[in-house]
Write a protein that holds these residues in place. Structure first.
Motif, short mmCIF file in Angstrom:
data_model
loop_
_atom_site.label_atom_id
_atom_site.label_comp_id
_atom_site.label_asym_id
_atom_site.label_seq_id
_atom_site.Cartn_x
_atom_site.Cartn_y
_atom_site.Cartn_z
N ASN A 1 0.80 -1.24 0.00
CA ASN A 1 0.00 0.00 0.00
C ASN A 1 0.83 1.28 0.00
OD1 ASN A 1 -2.70 -1.17 0.08
ND2 ASN A 1 -2.13 -1.93 2.10
N HIS A 2 2.10 1.19 -0.32
CA HIS A 2 3.00 2.33 -0.46
C HIS A 2 3.12 3.13 0.83
CE1 HIS A 2 5.32 5.38 -2.62
NE2 HIS A 2 5.36 4.55 -3.63
N ALA B 1 8.94 1.58 -0.82
CA ALA B 1 8.17 2.78 -1.13
C ALA B 1 8.79 3.98 -0.41
CB ALA B 1 6.72 2.60 -0.70
N PHE B 2 8.86 5.12 -1.10
CA PHE B 2 9.47 6.35 -0.57
C PHE B 2 10.93 6.12 -0.17
CE2 PHE B 2 4.92 6.73 0.87
CZ PHE B 2 4.55 7.73 0.00
N GLY B 3 11.54 5.03 -0.61
CA GLY B 3 12.89 4.71 -0.16
C GLY B 3 12.96 4.40 1.31
N PHE C 1 16.92 -1.52 -3.45
CA PHE C 1 17.26 -0.27 -4.12
C PHE C 1 16.61 0.89 -3.38
CE2 PHE C 1 17.59 -3.71 -7.10
CZ PHE C 1 18.78 -3.46 -7.75
N THR C 2 17.40 1.89 -3.02
CA THR C 2 16.93 3.02 -2.22
C THR C 2 16.64 4.23 -3.11
OG1 THR C 2 19.08 4.07 -1.82
CG2 THR C 2 18.50 2.18 -0.43
N THR C 3 16.23 5.33 -2.47
CA THR C 3 16.10 6.60 -3.18
C THR C 3 17.25 7.54 -2.85
OG1 THR C 3 14.65 7.43 -1.43
CG2 THR C 3 13.59 6.51 -3.40
N GLU C 4 18.25 7.04 -2.11
CA GLU C 4 19.46 7.83 -1.88
C GLU C 4 20.13 8.09 -3.23
OE1 GLU C 4 22.02 7.10 1.75
OE2 GLU C 4 21.02 5.17 1.54
#
Length: 297
Positions: A204-205, A241-243, A268-271
């Motif tokens: 659900n993110h 989700a959202f890293g 895998f991150t959002t960094e």
């Protein structure tokens, strides 16, 4: 030269989707062509394979329909693999996360019109004083106000009621919207069959809660089981989700043993940054719209 993981979300014409920042199919193809010239584009499963050039993974979050219609078709014609992280909640629970409802709202209605409709129901000064968290990529003040209101200010139930009513006014029902907006099971299976990599994004993110086992059970396990059922194979790739959200570093530490215990091998991150695709679990990514190709090599 270090390896590269590029992060994609929407691949569609920007004028057709004003709620976020998509990359157009034409620009996407040009970007992939440039990357292929300078990198060996690989599947995440192949990070240990020797290559003559630095490695690159093309990663896609959220499993929206445009990724099948545009990105997948382009990759297939070019003979290039991609990694698609699936959000299963809309398909399994028929529930759309708030941020996708907001993107849809802003793509179909005037920013000012929406703000004028809801501003008399809120403390305007409080929202104005806090909405600058969006300033780095939202120049329009109404968009900053609207995004802050729905993502942080209003309780989810109140925001969802308003947003779903607006979406239904366009698509006739949420079921119609979900079928038009997200990958279908058939499309996920086709993409897997054609050599794309499929991984878990979320149910659900939701951002990382701080409780690794509880978070795994609620946001990861359900999606993993869903994908393994339709693809008939083990799923080992994860993109949070959202890293992970505000607790991203905490998540990377606390969630790692739980993920590894359950068969995951890569995350895998959002960094933002380059990475080394031969060892380690977590890998940084660079957003496609921030990829200044002349400065990467």
């Amino acid at each position: 030269m270090e390896d590269l993981v590029v992060m994609y979300h929407y691949v569609m014409e920007p004028e057709n989707w004003r709620g976020s920042v998509p990359i157009s199919p034409i620009e996407f193809r040009k970007q992939v062509e440039w990357i292929r010239e300078h990198y060996e584009i690989i599947k995440p499963e192949d990070i240990h394979r020797h290559t003559n050039k630095p490695k690159c993974i093309l990663s896609f979050d959220d499993a929206t329909k445009d990724q099948y219609i545009n990105a997948f078709q382009i990759l297939k014609k070019m003979g290039v693999p991609g990694y698609f992280a699936v959000m299963s909640g809309p398909l399994v629970e028929r529930k759309v996360p708030i941020f996708h409802l907001v993107h849809t709202l802003l793509s179909h209605f005037s920013d000012k019109e929406i703000w004028e409709e809801i501003s008399n129901q809120v403390n305007i000064d409080e929202i104005k004083n806090n909405c600058d968290i969006y300033y780095s990529y939202e120049m329009n003040k109404y968009r900053r106000l609207i995004k802050y209101l729905f993502n942080f200010y209003w309780p989810e139930e109140r925001g969802r009621a308003f947003l779903e009513e607006k979406v239904i006014s366009i698509y006739s029902s949420l079921d119609v919207f979900i079928d038009k907006f997200y990958l279908s099971e058939r499309e996920i299976i086709e993409m897997d069959t054609c050599g794309m990599s499929i991984g878990v994004h979320c149910e659900n993110h939701l951002p990382y809660s701080g409780n690794p086992q509880e978070f795994y059970e609620k946001e990861i396990k359900v999606c993993k089981r869903y994908l393994e059922k339709i693809l008939n194979k083990e799923i080992k790739l994860y993109t949070p989700a959202f890293g992970g959200g505000e607790k991203s570093i905490q998540m990377q530490i606390e969630l790692l043993p739980v993920l590894q215990e359950n068969g995951f091998t890569l995350g895998f991150t959002t960094e933002k940054g380059l990475t080394e695709l031969k060892e380690g679990f977590w890998h940084k990514r660079i957003d496609c719209n921030q990829l200044i190709i002349s400065n990467v090599v």
